[in-house]
Design a protein around this motif. Structure first.
Motif, PDB file in Angstrom:
ATOM      1  N   VAL A 120       1.082  -0.549  -7.773  1.00  0.00           N
ATOM      2  CA  VAL A 120       1.661  -1.889  -7.771  1.00  0.00           C
ATOM      3  C   VAL A 120       0.521  -2.874  -8.031  1.00  0.00           C
ATOM      4  O   VAL A 120      -0.423  -2.955  -7.228  1.00  0.00           O
ATOM      5  CB  VAL A 120       2.346  -2.199  -6.431  1.00  0.00           C
ATOM      6  N   ALA A 131       3.527   2.353  -5.055  1.00  0.00           N
ATOM      7  CA  ALA A 131       4.986   2.447  -4.965  1.00  0.00           C
ATOM      8  C   ALA A 131       5.399   3.906  -5.062  1.00  0.00           C
ATOM      9  O   ALA A 131       4.835   4.674  -5.851  1.00  0.00           O
ATOM     10  CB  ALA A 131       5.654   1.642  -6.064  1.00  0.00           C
ATOM     11  N   PRO A 156       7.696   0.003  -2.294  1.00  0.00           N
ATOM     12  CA  PRO A 156       6.252  -0.129  -2.037  1.00  0.00           C
ATOM     13  C   PRO A 156       5.907   0.440  -0.670  1.00  0.00           C
ATOM     14  O   PRO A 156       6.686   0.345   0.283  1.00  0.00           O
ATOM     15  CB  PRO A 156       6.017  -1.642  -2.087  1.00  0.00           C
TER      16      PRO A 156
END
Length: 427
Positions: A120, A131, A156
Motif C-alpha cells: 500500500v 494489503a 490493509p
C-alpha cells in the motif's frame, strides 16, 4: 422466400457442425479413493522435490488444488491453471500482487479463490503498508478459454513486510444462515499473522483479526457444502485459529486457541492459553485438532475440540516434544503424524482408532488422507493404508500424493530434481 432459405442454410450449418464434432470425449476413469497411480503425466513445478514440498511440521504442503482433472497452482507470485499433462495457462493478476498458497475451488460459487499480498503506497508522513487481498477467479476447466480474475477484495494490515515474504492461504468457505458464503483468508510471515473474512456475495471484507492465524472454518457441512447430520453448530459457523497477545510474535510465542464468529469476527471462546507452536486443522464438519506445546513443559499435546470450544478428546502423545500435524480425509477420519508416529481419529468424536508403529509395523510419513485412504511413505517407498483401521491397502501404489482426488495425485517426483508432478489414478 429469401428468409426461409437463410434459415435452412443456418440449420444445415448447425447440423453439419454437430455431426463433425462427434460425441463428447468420455471422462477419464475415477477411483474414490484411488489406491494406485501410474507414471507421471506432467510436471507442474520444477526443481528439487524437497524444496518444493516444503514441510510444515510432519506433513508436506503444496500450493496446488485439484478441481476434477483441472489443476490450479501458485508459483513465483503467480497463479495458473493446468491440465493433467502440466500444460498451464497463467491467470493475469492485478499489478504488484504476490500470490501464494494453495488456491481453493468453490464450485457452488463458480469461483477459484487465491490469496495475495501487495504494497500500500505511503503518503506524506504515512509510510508504505501492506494489503492482504482475496482474488476471485472465474472457475473454468483446462482446455477452456484462459482464466481471468472476476473481482478482488483487499484489506490493509498494520505490517511493513515485503509481499514476497508473506504466505497466504484460503482456509475455508462457510455458508452462513442467510445463504451467503464467507471466505476466510490468512496471511503470515515468520513473526506476523492475520486473518481476513470476505463476503463472496457482497464482494467485500467483513473483518480483519490481526494476530490470529486461522486454521479451520467450521460450518457443519461437508466439502461439497451439504449439511452433515448431527453437525449443527449453535451460534452459526466459526473460525478456529491460534492467536498471539498484543505485541506477540510468531508461532513460538505464547499463544491461545480462539474461536471467532465467521460473520462478525467476535471472539466466542478461547483455550490453551500460554501454549506455543500451536497449529489448528479441520478434523470434520464440526471439529478441529489443536496441537502444540504445553506452557509449563516441552511436552507436545493434541486435543480435538468441537465448534463451541468443548474438548472431545485429548490424545496421549507420550514423551513427544514435536506436535503432530493432522489432515481430515473429508469423510469420517482425521489422520495425524509426527515424531515417527501415525494415528487415526474418528472425526466426530476424536476417539483413537489406530496407531503405528505397532505389531512389528512401522509408521508411514503421512502426505495426505482422502475418503478413507491415507497416503504416505516408509523406508519401502509409497504406501496406502486404510484410514479407519491403519491396515495396508496397497503396499506399492506407485506414488504418495500430497494433493489427491478421484482422478489425479500431485506430489514430489521420483527423483531429487523431478520437481512436483501429476500422476493419474489407475486403481
Amino acid at each position: 422466400m429469401r428468409r426461409v432459405g437463410v434459415l435452412l442454410v443456418g440449420l444445415l450449418t448447425v447440423l453439419t457442425a454437430a455431426c463433425s464434432a462427434g460425441p463428447a470425449p468420455a471422462p477419464p476413469p475415477s477411483f474414490d479413493p484411488p489406491t494406485a497411480f501410474g507414471p507421471p503425466s506432467g510436471t507442474l513445478l520444477r526443481g528439487t522435490s524437497g524444496s518444493l514440498t516444503g514441510s510444515y511440521g510432519a506433513r508436506p504442503e503444496l500450493p496446488v488444488a485439484l478441481d476434477g482433472t483441472t489443476v490450479w497452482f501458485t508459483d513465483s507470485g503467480g497463479l495458473s491453471r493446468a491440465d493433467s499433462t502440466g500444460v498451464a495457462a497463467a491467470v493475469p493478476v492485478p499489478p504488484g500482487r504476490w500470490v501464494s498458497g494453495a488456491p481453493r475451488p468453490v464450485p457452488g460459487a463458480g469461483l477459484v479463490l487465491a490469496g495475495s499480498s501487495s504494497v500500500v503506497p505511503g503518503s506524506g508522513t504515512t509510510p508504505p503498508g501492506l494489503a492482504v487481498e482475496l482474488l476471485a477467479v472465474a472457475r473454468s476447466r483446462a482446455g477452456e478459454p484462459d482464466p481471468t480474475v472476476a473481482w478482488t477484495a483487499a484489506a490493509p494490515v498494520p505490517w511493513t513486510e515485503n509481499p514476497r515474504s508473506v504466505r497466504t492461504a484460503v482456509v475455508g468457505v462457510a455458508a452462513v444462515g442467510d445463504g451467503r458464503r464467507v471466505a476466510v483468508l490468512t496471511a503470515s510471515t515468520s513473526t506476523r499473522r492475520s486473518t481476513v473474512a470476505v463476503d463472496l456475495d457482497a464482494r467485500r471484507v467483513l473483518w480483519v483479526a490481526d494476530g490470529v492465524l486461522a486454521g479451520a472454518v467450521l460450518d457443519g457441512r461437508d466439502p461439497d457444502g451439504a449439511p452433515v447430520a448431527g453437525a449443527t453448530l449453535a451460534g452459526g459457523p466459526v473460525v478456529v485459529g491460534a492467536a498471539v497477545p498484543p505485541g506477540g510474535g510468531g508461532g513460538y510465542s505464547p499463544s491461545e486457541t480462539v474461536g471467532l464468529d465467521v460473520v462478525t469476527g467476535a471472539r466466542r471462546w478461547a483455550a490453551d492459553g500460554g501454549s506455543t507452536a500451536l497449529s489448528v486443522h479441520r478434523a470434520g464438519p464440526a471439529t478441529v485438532t489443536v496441537a502444540g506445546r504445553r506452557p509449563t513443559s516441552a511436552k507436545a499435546f493434541l486435543t480435538v475440540y468441537d465448534a463451541g470450544g468443548g474438548s472431545r478428546n485429548a490424545v496421549d502423545l507420550g514423551t513427544a516434544t514435536a506436535p503432530p500435524e493432522c489432515a481430515w480425509d473429508e469423510a469420517a477420519t482425521t489422520v495425524c503424524s509426527g515424531s515417527n508416529r501415525a494415528f487415526g481419529l474418528d472425526a466426530p468424536t476424536g476417539a483413537l482408532l489406530w496407531s503405528l508403529p505397532a505389531g512389528g509395523r512401522v509408521a508411514p510419513a503421512v502426505t495426505t488422507a482422502w475418503h478413507g485412504a491415507v497416503y504416505g511413505t516408509t523406508v519401502n517407498g509409497p504406501v496406502v493404508v486404510d484410514a479407519r483401521t491403519g491396515r495396508d491397502r496397497n503396499a506399492a501404489p506407485g506414488a504418495a500424493p500430497v494433493v489427491v482426488n478421484a482422478y489425479l495425485g500431485v506430489g514430489a517426483g521420483p527423483g531429487l530434481l523431478s520437481g512436483v508432478v501429476v500422476t493419474p489414478a489407475t486403481g
